[in-house]
Motif scaffolding. Structure first.
Motif, PDB file in Angstrom:
ATOM      1  N   VAL A   4       0.851  -1.188   0.000  1.00  0.00           N
ATOM      2  CA  VAL A   4       0.000   0.000   0.000  1.00  0.00           C
ATOM      3  C   VAL A   4       0.885   1.236   0.000  1.00  0.00           C
ATOM      4  CG1 VAL A   4      -1.761   1.267   1.284  1.00  0.00           C
ATOM      5  CG2 VAL A   4      -1.780  -1.233   1.268  1.00  0.00           C
ATOM      6  N   ALA A   5       0.639   2.104  -0.971  1.00  0.00           N
ATOM      7  CA  ALA A   5       1.433   3.339  -1.047  1.00  0.00           C
ATOM      8  C   ALA A   5       1.050   4.257   0.106  1.00  0.00           C
ATOM      9  CB  ALA A   5       1.174   4.040  -2.371  1.00  0.00           C
ATOM     10  N   PRO A   6       2.031   4.940   0.669  1.00  0.00           N
ATOM     11  CA  PRO A   6       1.698   5.893   1.730  1.00  0.00           C
ATOM     12  C   PRO A   6       0.847   7.026   1.161  1.00  0.00           C
ATOM     13  CG  PRO A   6       3.975   6.164   1.058  1.00  0.00           C
ATOM     14  CD  PRO A   6       3.440   4.965   0.338  1.00  0.00           C
ATOM     15  N   THR A   7       0.235   7.799   2.068  1.00  0.00           N
ATOM     16  CA  THR A   7      -0.590   8.921   1.632  1.00  0.00           C
ATOM     17  C   THR A   7       0.210   9.828   0.712  1.00  0.00           C
ATOM     18  OG1 THR A   7      -2.033  10.686   2.371  1.00  0.00           O
ATOM     19  CG2 THR A   7      -0.064  10.371   3.652  1.00  0.00           C
ATOM     20  N   SER A   8      -0.436  10.325  -0.294  1.00  0.00           N
ATOM     21  CA  SER A   8       0.276  11.124  -1.295  1.00  0.00           C
ATOM     22  C   SER A   8       0.300  12.606  -0.959  1.00  0.00           C
ATOM     23  CB  SER A   8      -0.354  10.902  -2.666  1.00  0.00           C
ATOM     24  OG  SER A   8      -1.711  11.263  -2.648  1.00  0.00           O
ATOM     25  N   GLY A   9      -0.189  13.004   0.187  1.00  0.00           N
ATOM     26  CA  GLY A   9      -0.101  14.400   0.594  1.00  0.00           C
ATOM     27  C   GLY A   9      -1.387  15.163   0.373  1.00  0.00           C
ATOM     28  N   LYS A  10      -1.267  16.462   0.437  1.00  0.00           N
ATOM     29  CA  LYS A  10      -2.401  17.355   0.331  1.00  0.00           C
ATOM     30  C   LYS A  10      -2.377  18.089  -0.986  1.00  0.00           C
ATOM     31  CE  LYS A  10      -0.365  17.637   3.539  1.00  0.00           C
ATOM     32  NZ  LYS A  10       0.576  16.533   3.464  1.00  0.00           N
ATOM     33  N   ALA A  11      -3.484  18.699  -1.328  1.00  0.00           N
ATOM     34  CA  ALA A  11      -3.558  19.549  -2.502  1.00  0.00           C
ATOM     35  C   ALA A  11      -3.839  20.979  -2.052  1.00  0.00           C
ATOM     36  CB  ALA A  11      -4.662  19.072  -3.437  1.00  0.00           C
ATOM     37  N   LEU A  12      -3.095  21.907  -2.598  1.00  0.00           N
ATOM     38  CA  LEU A  12      -3.319  23.331  -2.361  1.00  0.00           C
ATOM     39  C   LEU A  12      -2.748  24.036  -3.579  1.00  0.00           C
ATOM     40  CD1 LEU A  12      -4.302  25.574  -0.457  1.00  0.00           C
ATOM     41  CD2 LEU A  12      -2.037  25.553   0.611  1.00  0.00           C
ATOM     42  N   ASP A  13      -3.639  24.583  -4.405  1.00  0.00           N
ATOM     43  CA  ASP A  13      -3.197  25.193  -5.654  1.00  0.00           C
ATOM     44  C   ASP A  13      -2.870  26.671  -5.529  1.00  0.00           C
ATOM     45  OD1 ASP A  13      -3.384  22.799  -6.965  1.00  0.00           O
ATOM     46  OD2 ASP A  13      -5.408  23.178  -7.708  1.00  0.00           O
ATOM     47  N   GLY A  14      -3.178  27.284  -4.417  1.00  0.00           N
ATOM     48  CA  GLY A  14      -2.907  28.709  -4.234  1.00  0.00           C
ATOM     49  C   GLY A  14      -3.699  29.248  -3.066  1.00  0.00           C
ATOM     50  N   VAL A  15      -3.526  30.526  -2.818  1.00  0.00           N
ATOM     51  CA  VAL A  15      -4.239  31.197  -1.731  1.00  0.00           C
ATOM     52  C   VAL A  15      -4.825  32.497  -2.268  1.00  0.00           C
ATOM     53  CG1 VAL A  15      -4.043  32.238   0.559  1.00  0.00           C
ATOM     54  CG2 VAL A  15      -2.708  30.194   0.006  1.00  0.00           C
ATOM     55  N   ASP A  16      -6.124  32.669  -2.091  1.00  0.00           N
ATOM     56  CA  ASP A  16      -6.814  33.899  -2.480  1.00  0.00           C
ATOM     57  C   ASP A  16      -7.023  34.765  -1.251  1.00  0.00           C
ATOM     58  OD1 ASP A  16      -7.087  33.377  -5.193  1.00  0.00           O
ATOM     59  OD2 ASP A  16      -9.042  32.414  -4.959  1.00  0.00           O
ATOM     60  N   LEU A  17      -6.663  36.045  -1.382  1.00  0.00           N
ATOM     61  CA  LEU A  17      -6.898  37.034  -0.330  1.00  0.00           C
ATOM     62  C   LEU A  17      -7.806  38.098  -0.931  1.00  0.00           C
ATOM     63  CD1 LEU A  17      -6.321  38.092   2.497  1.00  0.00           C
ATOM     64  CD2 LEU A  17      -4.236  39.141   1.611  1.00  0.00           C
ATOM     65  N   SER A  18      -8.957  38.307  -0.329  1.00  0.00           N
ATOM     66  CA  SER A  18      -9.899  39.293  -0.876  1.00  0.00           C
ATOM     67  C   SER A  18     -10.446  40.162   0.262  1.00  0.00           C
ATOM     68  CB  SER A  18     -11.036  38.574  -1.604  1.00  0.00           C
ATOM     69  OG  SER A  18     -11.742  37.733  -0.719  1.00  0.00           O
ATOM     70  N   PRO A  19     -10.902  41.362  -0.072  1.00  0.00           N
ATOM     71  CA  PRO A  19     -11.014  41.956  -1.391  1.00  0.00           C
ATOM     72  C   PRO A  19      -9.660  42.426  -1.914  1.00  0.00           C
ATOM     73  CG  PRO A  19     -11.721  43.547   0.249  1.00  0.00           C
ATOM     74  CD  PRO A  19     -11.427  42.261   0.979  1.00  0.00           C
ATOM     75  N   ALA A  20      -9.616  42.770  -3.199  1.00  0.00           N
ATOM     76  CA  ALA A  20      -8.362  43.207  -3.809  1.00  0.00           C
ATOM     77  C   ALA A  20      -7.975  44.608  -3.353  1.00  0.00           C
ATOM     78  CB  ALA A  20      -8.474  43.164  -5.334  1.00  0.00           C
ATOM     79  N   VAL A  21      -8.976  45.461  -3.121  1.00  0.00           N
ATOM     80  CA  VAL A  21      -8.731  46.814  -2.604  1.00  0.00           C
ATOM     81  C   VAL A  21      -9.135  46.809  -1.138  1.00  0.00           C
ATOM     82  CG1 VAL A  21      -9.294  49.258  -2.813  1.00  0.00           C
ATOM     83  CG2 VAL A  21      -9.144  47.837  -4.872  1.00  0.00           C
ATOM     84  N   VAL A  22      -8.192  47.164  -0.270  1.00  0.00           N
ATOM     85  CA  VAL A  22      -8.390  47.028   1.176  1.00  0.00           C
ATOM     86  C   VAL A  22      -8.297  48.390   1.859  1.00  0.00           C
ATOM     87  CG1 VAL A  22      -7.517  45.918   3.267  1.00  0.00           C
ATOM     88  CG2 VAL A  22      -7.367  44.735   1.072  1.00  0.00           C
ATOM     89  N   PHE A  23      -9.263  48.644   2.752  1.00  0.00           N
ATOM     90  CA  PHE A  23      -9.278  49.859   3.563  1.00  0.00           C
ATOM     91  C   PHE A  23      -9.159  49.459   5.036  1.00  0.00           C
ATOM     92  CE2 PHE A  23     -11.808  50.606  -0.243  1.00  0.00           C
ATOM     93  CZ  PHE A  23     -11.156  51.712  -0.771  1.00  0.00           C
ATOM     94  N   THR A  24      -8.964  50.443   5.919  1.00  0.00           N
ATOM     95  CA  THR A  24      -8.775  50.121   7.336  1.00  0.00           C
ATOM     96  C   THR A  24     -10.008  49.483   7.973  1.00  0.00           C
ATOM     97  OG1 THR A  24      -9.387  52.379   7.928  1.00  0.00           O
ATOM     98  CG2 THR A  24      -7.035  51.892   7.755  1.00  0.00           C
ATOM     99  N   ASP A  25     -11.162  49.670   7.370  1.00  0.00           N
ATOM    100  CA  ASP A  25     -12.374  49.053   7.923  1.00  0.00           C
ATOM    101  C   ASP A  25     -12.825  47.833   7.118  1.00  0.00           C
ATOM    102  OD1 ASP A  25     -13.162  50.500   5.705  1.00  0.00           O
ATOM    103  OD2 ASP A  25     -14.806  51.551   6.707  1.00  0.00           O
ATOM    104  N   SER A  26     -11.948  47.330   6.238  1.00  0.00           N
ATOM    105  CA  SER A  26     -12.267  46.125   5.460  1.00  0.00           C
ATOM    106  C   SER A  26     -12.124  44.868   6.315  1.00  0.00           C
ATOM    107  CB  SER A  26     -11.319  45.978   4.265  1.00  0.00           C
ATOM    108  OG  SER A  26     -11.487  47.010   3.340  1.00  0.00           O
TER     109      SER A  26
END
Length: 188
Positions: A4-26
């Motif tokens: 049995v092959a060991p676990t092949s790991g996790k998938a993570l294709d990227g990280v999204d941070l939103s919104p693109a325009v950020v204000f102090t009250d965002s």
């Protein structure tokens, strides 16, 4: 005996941070793109935050409220870590975002004098200034007389020489926080 092959790991294709325009009250939201496990194992996803190159002691949460955690000109990014409890966790950072200036607002502009005569100097009063960045207020004033802008009238007072009997007069106040103008507000 089957191997049995060991676990092949996790998938993570990227990280999204939103919104693109950020204000102090965002409120920022950090999300892993296609976060999971190729083997179908259950995963734990955790989030860490960084401000100006230093880690924050913010809660492990996919959201971060600017009112509590960042100010204008701060650079913020987040990290998503995916773990299935078997293989080494996979972690990725988002692209950083810079917190921008929030434009100021003004609740009201009013002409102080309820009744005016041809020799009355009119005064325009600002009230309800607000700025999410807590910058100090400055104001630009303009006036219209019978619907026509009076380019020479740029102070909080209007000299009676500009008006004649029966002229409808409106003052406009534009709030400024030292960096940017807010929307102008007209008197009633």
């Amino acid at each position: 005996l089957a191997r049995v092959a060991p676990t092949s790991g996790k998938a993570l294709d990227g990280v999204d941070l939103s919104p693109a325009v950020v204000f102090t009250d965002s409120v920022l939201t950090c999300a892993g793109v296609d976060a999971g496990d190729p083997d179908g194992d259950a995963v734990t996803i955790s989030t860490a935050w960084e401000r100006n190159g230093a880690g924050l002691l913010a809660p492990d949460s996919p959201t971060l409220d600017g009112a509590d955690w960042f100010d204008r000109d701060d650079v913020v990014r987040c990290q998503v870590t995916v773990s299935d409890g078997q293989a080494a966790p996979v972690a990725m950072w988002s692209e950083p975002v810079t917190v921008t200036n929030s434009a100021p607002t003004l609740a009201d502009a009013s002409i102080v004098q309820a009744v005016a005569y041809t020799d009355t100097e009119l005064s325009c009063l600002a009230s309800g200034f607000a700025d999410a960045d807590e910058d100090p207020a400055t104001y630009a004033f303009s006036w219209t007389i019978d619907g026509v802008p009076e380019v020479a009238a740029t102070s909080s007072t209007l000299d009676p020489l500009f008006t004649t009997k029966g002229d409808p007069v409106v003052c406009f106040i534009t709030p400024n926080d030292g960096l940017e103008d807010g929307e102008p507000v007209a008197s009633d």
